[in-house]
Design a protein around this motif. Structure first.
Motif, PDB file in Angstrom:
ATOM      1  N   ASP A  57      40.143  53.536  47.695  1.00 56.74           N
ATOM      2  CA  ASP A  57      38.990  52.640  47.738  1.00 56.74           C
ATOM      3  C   ASP A  57      39.267  51.404  46.885  1.00 56.74           C
ATOM      4  O   ASP A  57      40.196  51.377  46.083  1.00 56.74           O
ATOM      5  CB  ASP A  57      37.714  53.352  47.282  1.00 56.74           C
ATOM      6  CG  ASP A  57      37.805  53.839  45.836  1.00 56.74           C
ATOM      7  OD1 ASP A  57      38.864  53.661  45.188  1.00 56.74           O
ATOM      8  OD2 ASP A  57      36.818  54.417  45.338  1.00 56.74           O
ATOM      9  N   LYS A  58      38.447  50.376  47.112  1.00 53.06           N
ATOM     10  CA  LYS A  58      38.576  49.123  46.373  1.00 53.06           C
ATOM     11  C   LYS A  58      37.217  48.783  45.782  1.00 53.06           C
ATOM     12  O   LYS A  58      36.271  48.511  46.522  1.00 53.06           O
ATOM     13  CB  LYS A  58      39.063  47.993  47.296  1.00 53.06           C
ATOM     14  CG  LYS A  58      40.479  48.170  47.788  1.00 53.06           C
ATOM     15  CD  LYS A  58      40.977  46.962  48.570  1.00 53.06           C
ATOM     16  CE  LYS A  58      40.347  46.877  49.937  1.00 53.06           C
ATOM     17  NZ  LYS A  58      40.963  45.817  50.771  1.00 53.06           N
ATOM     18  N   LEU A  59      37.134  48.782  44.463  1.00 51.90           N
ATOM     19  CA  LEU A  59      35.909  48.398  43.791  1.00 51.90           C
ATOM     20  C   LEU A  59      35.879  46.877  43.633  1.00 51.90           C
ATOM     21  O   LEU A  59      36.926  46.219  43.718  1.00 51.90           O
ATOM     22  CB  LEU A  59      35.826  49.083  42.430  1.00 51.90           C
ATOM     23  CG  LEU A  59      35.895  50.625  42.471  1.00 51.90           C
ATOM     24  CD1 LEU A  59      35.773  51.197  41.070  1.00 51.90           C
ATOM     25  CD2 LEU A  59      34.827  51.204  43.395  1.00 51.90           C
ATOM     26  N   PRO A  60      34.722  46.296  43.395  1.00 53.84           N
ATOM     27  CA  PRO A  60      34.633  44.830  43.320  1.00 53.84           C
ATOM     28  C   PRO A  60      35.459  44.242  42.185  1.00 53.84           C
ATOM     29  O   PRO A  60      35.682  44.872  41.154  1.00 53.84           O
ATOM     30  CB  PRO A  60      33.125  44.596  43.100  1.00 53.84           C
ATOM     31  CG  PRO A  60      32.459  45.831  43.597  1.00 53.84           C
ATOM     32  CD  PRO A  60      33.404  46.948  43.315  1.00 53.84           C
ATOM     33  N   GLY A  61      35.905  43.013  42.396  1.00 51.33           N
ATOM     34  CA  GLY A  61      36.602  42.276  41.362  1.00 51.33           C
ATOM     35  C   GLY A  61      38.057  42.664  41.232  1.00 51.33           C
ATOM     36  O   GLY A  61      38.643  43.306  42.105  1.00 51.33           O
ATOM     37  N   LEU A  62      38.649  42.269  40.107  1.00 48.33           N
ATOM     38  CA  LEU A  62      40.036  42.581  39.800  1.00 48.33           C
ATOM     39  C   LEU A  62      40.089  43.633  38.708  1.00 48.33           C
ATOM     40  O   LEU A  62      39.178  43.748  37.887  1.00 48.33           O
ATOM     41  CB  LEU A  62      40.774  41.316  39.339  1.00 48.33           C
ATOM     42  CG  LEU A  62      40.795  40.136  40.314  1.00 48.33           C
ATOM     43  CD1 LEU A  62      41.576  38.972  39.710  1.00 48.33           C
ATOM     44  CD2 LEU A  62      41.385  40.545  41.655  1.00 48.33           C
ATOM     45  N   ALA A  63      41.168  44.409  38.704  1.00 50.82           N
ATOM     46  CA  ALA A  63      41.330  45.458  37.700  1.00 50.82           C
ATOM     47  C   ALA A  63      41.329  44.840  36.303  1.00 50.82           C
ATOM     48  O   ALA A  63      41.832  43.724  36.103  1.00 50.82           O
ATOM     49  CB  ALA A  63      42.624  46.208  37.945  1.00 50.82           C
ATOM     50  N   PRO A  64      40.761  45.527  35.324  1.00 51.21           N
ATOM     51  CA  PRO A  64      40.728  44.992  33.959  1.00 51.21           C
ATOM     52  C   PRO A  64      42.125  44.612  33.463  1.00 51.21           C
ATOM     53  O   PRO A  64      43.073  45.388  33.570  1.00 51.21           O
ATOM     54  CB  PRO A  64      40.163  46.167  33.137  1.00 51.21           C
ATOM     55  CG  PRO A  64      39.346  46.950  34.123  1.00 51.21           C
ATOM     56  CD  PRO A  64      40.084  46.835  35.427  1.00 51.21           C
ATOM     57  N   GLY A  65      42.224  43.401  32.972  1.00 56.15           N
ATOM     58  CA  GLY A  65      43.474  42.932  32.413  1.00 56.15           C
ATOM     59  C   GLY A  65      44.413  42.261  33.383  1.00 56.15           C
ATOM     60  O   GLY A  65      45.391  41.630  32.955  1.00 56.15           O
ATOM     61  N   TYR A  66      44.146  42.364  34.683  1.00 58.71           N
ATOM     62  CA  TYR A  66      45.069  41.807  35.688  1.00 58.71           C
ATOM     63  C   TYR A  66      45.126  40.279  35.596  1.00 58.71           C
ATOM     64  O   TYR A  66      46.201  39.685  35.459  1.00 58.71           O
ATOM     65  CB  TYR A  66      44.630  42.278  37.075  1.00 58.71           C
ATOM     66  CG  TYR A  66      45.401  41.694  38.237  1.00 58.71           C
ATOM     67  CD1 TYR A  66      46.748  41.360  38.119  1.00 58.71           C
ATOM     68  CD2 TYR A  66      44.776  41.497  39.469  1.00 58.71           C
ATOM     69  CE1 TYR A  66      47.449  40.844  39.201  1.00 58.71           C
ATOM     70  CE2 TYR A  66      45.468  40.993  40.552  1.00 58.71           C
ATOM     71  CZ  TYR A  66      46.796  40.653  40.414  1.00 58.71           C
ATOM     72  OH  TYR A  66      47.492  40.131  41.476  1.00 58.71           O
ATOM     73  N   GLY A  67      43.969  39.629  35.660  1.00 57.51           N
ATOM     74  CA  GLY A  67      43.949  38.175  35.586  1.00 57.51           C
ATOM     75  C   GLY A  67      44.465  37.662  34.252  1.00 57.51           C
ATOM     76  O   GLY A  67      45.213  36.671  34.190  1.00 57.51           O
ATOM     77  N   GLU A  68      44.071  38.343  33.160  1.00 54.99           N
ATOM     78  CA  GLU A  68      44.514  37.928  31.832  1.00 54.99           C
ATOM     79  C   GLU A  68      46.034  38.058  31.693  1.00 54.99           C
ATOM     80  O   GLU A  68      46.695  37.211  31.081  1.00 54.99           O
ATOM     81  CB  GLU A  68      43.817  38.760  30.771  1.00 54.99           C
ATOM     82  CG  GLU A  68      42.317  38.536  30.670  1.00 54.99           C
ATOM     83  CD  GLU A  68      41.518  39.321  31.718  1.00 54.99           C
ATOM     84  OE1 GLU A  68      40.288  39.238  31.694  1.00 54.99           O
ATOM     85  OE2 GLU A  68      42.142  40.006  32.556  1.00 54.99           O
ATOM     86  N   LEU A  69      46.592  39.135  32.264  1.00 57.45           N
ATOM     87  CA  LEU A  69      48.042  39.343  32.212  1.00 57.45           C
ATOM     88  C   LEU A  69      48.780  38.179  32.861  1.00 57.45           C
ATOM     89  O   LEU A  69      49.723  37.618  32.284  1.00 57.45           O
ATOM     90  CB  LEU A  69      48.398  40.651  32.922  1.00 57.45           C
ATOM     91  CG  LEU A  69      49.877  40.895  33.230  1.00 57.45           C
ATOM     92  CD1 LEU A  69      50.680  41.037  31.939  1.00 57.45           C
ATOM     93  CD2 LEU A  69      50.044  42.134  34.122  1.00 57.45           C
TER      94      LEU A  69
END
Length: 459
Positions: free
Chosen positions: A276-288
């Motif tokens: 499944d795919k929950l909303p948004g991006l996984a925590p830390g992905y964009g920051e990484l």
């Protein structure tokens, strides 16, 4: 009067800009978007959207390279917006879909399109042209490295869910993974899931099936950030990370970062089970991504390698389809079975050719035809969907598959009865009846061979 005319003219120009697709900008206080048009390598044009921090100038930039499909999902906008909020200008462009089908796609041409987007972004006032790179998702994890290997203008490469195996082997692994996660065992996994892919490859209906990404990885000189969700169920994340590292080390490459992202699925979105795919991006992905790009070259000065994600099983290469099992051979066998059973049914209209004790023969024909139709439908379902729930299981078999196996078993039992009773059945029979009996037995034997190959008669 002049003022009124001028207002009408301005209003008309605004309407024309919307209706005719003229570039326009939008800002939300933190980021801004601008629609652009650029020319691809073959002279055709495409459109894209530049996501940038408000009032950006001289910033790093990245071109988003699509995964499989038409590239229209809003996931790309989420990634672009995350990058823009991190101070990085991102270009999302419309994917080339002309001539793009399951049976045909050209990674080389798609790589050229990515480089055209790179050139367009490097010419934007928001970016520093010396700091513009490529980002590739899934299929883009084959395309973006290919583009980077051809370009001295690409400053870096980011991949998410990239694959180190050939596309056909990766798809077989994904099929096996979703079956295993659902608790499915036996021939439905061992034979059907893999043979279906092998048949598509052998028939030329699986585009770029044997594409090898490893030689391309060995040619990349730019800094690389490769990310895999630890819950990836479409790409083998552990195998791919290990293979990326091995390829880079063989080439003497040192400026790479290989990351296993916790709680993330194939595309870097949060997930509960990898499917499944929950909303948004996984925590830390964009920051990484933001910290890595903004920190270059120091952020990739030395190799960083996370522990590989745990997989249920490793990816396995697919054996080429032999001549005896080719799609043509399968079709010939199916055609022979249909002709045999059809001939048996039609010639039953001749009274002199009828055989006594016809119940086993009728069971054989009915069960075999039902088994073939059901298996073809089941195979089509497996190859065209990404279903992860298969309903109740019995001994690790789905109810439809178990039913097909029972039907195939009944057909074989009926065939045995027909053969065992053959001498008594044919005693005093006419030559036409004997031929009819032989044709039916040949059809039954053909079905048995076909059912073994496709797993209907395997545990």
């Amino acid at each position: 009067m002049f003022s009124t005319v001028r207002r009408i003219a301005v209003f008309a120009t605004m309407i024309a800009a919307v209706c005719c697709g003229m570039p326009h900008a939008h800002a939300d206080g933190h980021t801004t978007t601008v629609d652009i048009t650029f020319t691809r390598g073959d002279g055709t044009t495409t459109t894209g959207t530049v996501h940038a921090p408000v009032a950006a100038t001289g910033r790093p930039g990245v071109v988003l390279v699509h995964g499989s499909g038409d590239g229209r999902g809003d996931h790309y906008d989420q990634v672009a917006d995350a990058l823009a909020r991190a101070g990085i200008v991102a270009l999302r462009y419309d994917k080339r879909t002309e001539g793009y089908t399951p049976a045909h796609r050209d990674y080389s041409l798609l790589a050229d399109d990515a480089l055209a987007g790179l050139a367009a972004l490097r010419n934007r006032p928001e970016v520093d042209p010396a700091r513009v790179g490529l980002w590739g998702l899934s299929e883009g994890g084959w395309v973006a490295p290919l583009a980077a290997s051809r370009s001295t203008d690409a400053a870096f490469l980011i991949t998410i869910g990239a694959n180190s195996a050939a596309p056909a082997a990766q798809q077989a692994w994904a099929n096996e993974t979703r079956f295993g996660a659902a608790g499915v065992r036996g021939s439905m996994v061992d034979v059907l899931a893999r043979n279906g892919i092998r048949q598509l490859v052998g028939a030329g209906q699986f585009a770029q099936a044997d594409y090898d990404p490893i030689p391309v990885l060995e040619q990349i000189t730019q800094p690389v950030l490769a990310i895999w969700g630890d819950q990836d169920r479409l790409t083998p994340p552990g195998d791919s990370l290990r293979d990326f590292r091995a390829a880079f080390d063989r080439a003497g490459k040192r400026n790479y970062t290989l990351v296993t992202l916790a709680g993330a699925q194939h595309g870097g979105q949060p997930t509960t089970d990898g499917f499944d795919k929950l909303p948004g991006l996984a925590p830390g992905y964009g920051e990484l991504m933001g910290e890595w790009v903004n920190g270059l070259p120091d952020s990739a000065a030395t190799p960083r390698v996370d522990p590989p994600a745990v997989q249920g099983h490793s990816v396995r290469s697919l054996e080429p389809v032999a001549r005896w099992e080719s799609a043509a051979a399968n079709l010939v066998l199916l055609g022979a079975i249909v002709l045999a059973f059809g001939g048996y049914a039609v010639t039953g209209a001749v009274r002199a050719w009828r055989l006594p004790g016809r119940a086993p023969a009728r069971m054989l024909v009915s069960a075999a035809v039902l088994g073939i139709i059901g298996a073809v439908v089941q195979l089509g379902y497996i190859l065209t969907t990404r279903a992860t729930s298969f309903g109740p299981l019995v001994f690790g078999r789905t109810l439809p598959w178990l039913a097909l196996q029972l039907v195939a078993g009944c057909a074989v039992i009926a065939l045995v009865l027909v053969v065992v009773r053959g001498r008594r059945t044919l005693a005093g029979a006419t030559s036409g009846a004997r031929i009819r009996w032989a044709v039916m037995v040949c059809g039954g034997a053909g079905f048995a061979l076909w059912a073994i190959y496709w797993g209907l008669l395997l545990p």
